[in-house]
Design a protein around this motif. Structure first.
Motif, PDB file in Angstrom:
ATOM      1  N   LYS A 268       0.720  -1.203  -0.203  1.00  0.00           N
ATOM      2  CA  LYS A 268       0.144  -0.282   0.140  1.00  0.00           C
ATOM      3  C   LYS A 268       0.765   0.860   0.162  1.00  0.00           C
ATOM      4  CE  LYS A 268      -3.817   2.261   2.635  1.00  0.00           C
ATOM      5  NZ  LYS A 268      -3.185   3.787   2.175  1.00  0.00           N
ATOM      6  N   ASP A 270       2.016   5.202  -0.479  1.00  0.00           N
ATOM      7  CA  ASP A 270       1.324   6.113   0.956  1.00  0.00           C
ATOM      8  C   ASP A 270       1.840   7.587  -0.665  1.00  0.00           C
ATOM      9  OD1 ASP A 270       0.370   7.450   2.431  1.00  0.00           O
ATOM     10  OD2 ASP A 270       1.872   7.500   3.909  1.00  0.00           O
ATOM     11  N   GLY A 271       0.378   7.784  -1.010  1.00  0.00           N
ATOM     12  CA  GLY A 271       1.222   9.115  -2.041  1.00  0.00           C
ATOM     13  C   GLY A 271      -0.244   9.302  -2.326  1.00  0.00           C
ATOM     14  N   GLU A 321      -0.285   4.542  -7.809  1.00  0.00           N
ATOM     15  CA  GLU A 321      -0.387   5.804  -7.019  1.00  0.00           C
ATOM     16  C   GLU A 321       1.213   6.316  -7.333  1.00  0.00           C
ATOM     17  OE1 GLU A 321      -2.848   5.945  -4.425  1.00  0.00           O
ATOM     18  OE2 GLU A 321      -1.057   6.789  -2.428  1.00  0.00           O
ATOM     19  N   GLU A 420       2.264   1.890   3.809  1.00  0.00           N
ATOM     20  CA  GLU A 420       1.986   2.516   4.560  1.00  0.00           C
ATOM     21  C   GLU A 420       1.164   1.112   5.286  1.00  0.00           C
ATOM     22  OE1 GLU A 420      -1.451   5.556   5.136  1.00  0.00           O
ATOM     23  OE2 GLU A 420      -1.180   5.012   3.051  1.00  0.00           O
ATOM     24  N   ARG A 576      -2.272  15.747   8.116  1.00  0.00           N
ATOM     25  CA  ARG A 576      -2.362  16.070   6.948  1.00  0.00           C
ATOM     26  C   ARG A 576      -3.315  16.504   6.564  1.00  0.00           C
ATOM     27  NH1 ARG A 576      -2.202  11.309   3.195  1.00  0.00           N
ATOM     28  NH2 ARG A 576      -0.375  10.118   3.837  1.00  0.00           N
TER      29      ARG A 576
HETATM   30 MG   LIG Z   1      -3.403   7.344   1.423  1.00  0.00          MG
END
Ligand SMILES: [Mg+2]
Ligand SMILES: Nc1ncnc2c1ncn2[C@@H]1O[C@H](COP(=O)(O)OP(=O)(O)OP(=O)(O)O)[C@@H](O)[C@H]1O
Ligand SMILES: [Mg+2]
Length: 615
Positions: A268, A270-271, A321, A420, A576
């Motif tokens: 997974k 993370d971007g 992603e 992630e 964020r």
């Molecule tokens: Mg995400």
């Protein structure tokens, strides 16, 4: 005509029964189809409060001050009076209607038409430049003086970008299908529920693949409903809403859920979600999770598209992603780095944050939709028709095993690799791509869940607290809310004051200042929550929390866990800004209740990670 639409809006606002709303709107749309088919598209857009398909990005949301000015000028009332009414009533639409009602007119202007109203709204949204404010006010005034009865109320709400009558977009879609069904079948027979449902499923299914009324409405007007899927289908250039995943607490839960099924584990990343499109004519574009066009943000990615394609690849839709990439060390960088990349008008030669694209699904290839293929098939096609380019384009790393230890090792590796956690997906049975669904066939396992924190929430900033001491000059904290789509309201959930860097405190305060409003909106459900200043609901923040608790003060998920009390977050921490989510995509009251209930089950079971120690 516009009067009929507004009358229907009033009826819809007066009930909460979904079936009744559907039937009221279907009746109205049916008359439009039979009497004014050319106005149908405008009518549908007015119902869903949009000007064009989402990906074209044209929005209304006219500011309160411009609207007040226009109402004042159109009705001959002073700004002070309008402001005073607003403070009392809390809804500018009501204020406009009352102002119009009390006005003596010398002559009756011509009634407003749906098509005309919509056309002017669209013009207003496209006005820019020096004297744009004045032109906007004039155009609004022009419509306002022709308003009768309740029309001014809905006109103003349309201009604000929020109808708030409890009309969800999926209800509009269902009503539209019913209206066409009625228009296309002889009136002597009463339609069976089955036949209606079939029409509904066809229209909904087509909309999922091609979320554009610009295409669907004309096709429905021209062809029988059964013909719709042949006329409208997934088309490169038009983004579909991405498939979403369910959170899970542990690998053992994944194994339970997918027992007896073939499944695959993927990293997974993370971007930022990136849906890449290549059209037959060579045109290319990238869309966000929210169908926003990201092409101006990623010119470098668009330029490398040819290198990624095998020779016979002529058109496609890829689900990917985009991840920040360290070109020296050849490794993935954390999301925080990606978030510093410029968002608009990026010039290739000035790019400081490089990205690598990780593709995990192929939805369309060379003229054919692959949505109903198995993931196994789609992945095979992905690998056969695309070519990895080091540091620029790669296939999401994957692994098949139903052994808990193997999966644990793969998960640990993903975390080591700056990911992630894992996405676990059905591979063969029930593995078609489900646009816009949070599917049970995609499960996410994040490191955080295993630490007992649970999934993060995406919350809307609605208030602020004046900073003291070190935070003088910026806000010391903020009031956050979740969204309840049924009630169309933002429900206060917690105060937040931790997780902000000093720099973030400054930039957040700056970015929110243009959205300050004099008082909380009528659709903020505040309970006993207070704030020093109020913001329009525009910004979404990702927030982590130690746990959730029942609260006498906050109103999030009220009525779902307790009849009068809401749920609040304990020790919330800012992570964020979520530019890729609009306020209406924020975590819902139902999701909050869900998280609370799961937490109760987990702590009752005495399961791991029950502690709520927060620094
Ligand atoms: Mg995400
Ligand atoms: N291999 C993968 N398969 C699918 N999605 C992936 C993959 N790797 C990374 N992703 C990203 O993970 C996202 C889903 O998990 P995430 O927790 O980040 O969701 P989110 O954007 O916070 O939305 P929500 O919390 O509403 O589900 C996808 O939207 C996609 O951007
Ligand atoms: Mg999330």
């Amino acid at each position: 005509m516009y009067a009929d639409l507004c009358a229907t809006f009033d009826l819809i606002a007066a009930t909460t029964k979904r079936l009744e709303i559907t039937s009221l709107l279907a009746t109205f749309l049916h008359t439009v189809i039979t009497a004014h088919p050319a106005d149908l598209l405008s009518a549908v857009y007015l119902c869903i409060n949009r000007l064009c398909p989402e990906y074209e990005g044209l929005e209304l949301g006219i500011g309160e001050s411009i609207l007040m000015k226009a109402i004042g000028e159109a009705t001959g009332r002073t700004l002070q009076k309008i402001k005073a009414d607003m403070a009392e009533v809390g809804d500018l639409g009501e204020v406009a209607m009352a102002s119009r009602g009390s006005q003596k007119t010398m002559f009756q202007p011509k009634p407003l038409e749906v098509g005309k109203v919509f056309k002017v709204l669209k013009e207003i949204a496209t006005i820019s430049g020096g004297s744009s404010q004045k032109v906007k006010v004039d155009k609004i005034k022009g419509l306002m003086v022709s308003c009768r009865g309740n029309e001014a109320k809905y006109l103003v709400r349309s201009l604000e970008g929020k109808l708030r009558i409890g009309l969800a977009e999926r209800t509009v879609l269902v009503s539209l299908s019913h209206a066409f069904f009625r228009a296309r079948t002889s009136t002597s027979r009463k339609p069976t529920d089955d036949a209606l449902k079939r029409a509904e499923d066809i229209v909904k299914g087509v909309y999922m693949e091609l979320p554009s009324y610009d295409q669907i409405v004309p096709a429905l007007l021209e062809y029988p409903i059964d013909e719709l899927p042949n006329r409208c289908h997934l088309t490169p250039g038009i983004p579909l809403k991405p498939m979403l995943a369910h959170p899970t607490k542990a690998i053992s839960e994944v194994l339970d859920r997918f027992e007896g099924k073939l499944f695959t584990c993927e990293y997974k990343y993370d971007g930022e979600r990136a849906q890449m499109h290549l059209l037959d004519d060579g045109k290319r574009c990238i869309f966000s999770r929210n169908s926003e066009n990201l092409s101006a943000k990623y010119p470098d990615v668009l330029a490398r598209l040819d290198k990624m394609c095998a020779e016979d690849t002529k058109s496609f839709v890829l689900d990917c992603e985009a991840v920040a990439w360290d070109t020296e060390k050849q490794c993935i960088l954390p999301f925080q780095v990606l978030s510093t990349r410029k968002r608009k008008d990026v010039k290739e030669e000035n790019i400081t944050v490089q990205v690598c694209i990780f593709a995990f699904d192929l939805l369309y290839l060379n003229g054919e939709s692959l949505l109903r293929h198995t993931l196994q098939d789609r992945r095979a096609l992905l690998h056969a028709h695309f070519v990895p380019v080091p540091g620029q384009f790669a296939f999401a790393k994957s692994m098949e095993s139903n052994n808990l230890d193997d999966i644990q090792v793969f998960l640990d590796e993903s975390i080591q690799g700056n990911c992630e956690g894992l996405m676990v997906k059905t591979l063969v049975d029930e593995s078609s791509y489900e646009p816009s669904r949070r599917s049970r066939n995609w499960l996410k396992v994040k490191k955080d869940y295993l630490d007992g924190v649970g999934d993060s929430l995406d919350l809307v900033v609605i208030g602020g607290y004046i900073g003291k001491g070190k935070r003088t000059g910026v806000y010391g904290g903020y009031l956050l809310a979740c969204y309840d789509p049924e009630a169309e309201e933002y429900q206060a959930i917690c105060k937040i004051g931790t997780g902000f860097s000093e720099e973030a405190l400054t930039t957040l305060a700056e970015s929110l200042k243009p959205h300050l409003i004099d008082q909380p909106k009528s659709y903020y459900r505040l309970g006993d929550a207070k704030a020093d200043v109020w913001f329009d609901a525009v910004q979404v923040w990702e927030v982590k929390t130690a746990d959730l608790s029942i609260s006498p003060v906050y109103q999030a998920a009220v009525g779902l866990v307790d009849s009068s009390k809401g749920i609040s977050l304990r020790f919330p921490r800012f992570i964020r800004v979520r530019d890729d989510k609009s306020p209406e995509d924020a975590t819902t009251g139902e999701q909050v209740a869900d998280m609370y209930n799961r937490q109760q089950i987990n702590s009752a079971a005495g399961g791991g990670g029950g502690g709520d120690d927060d620094e």
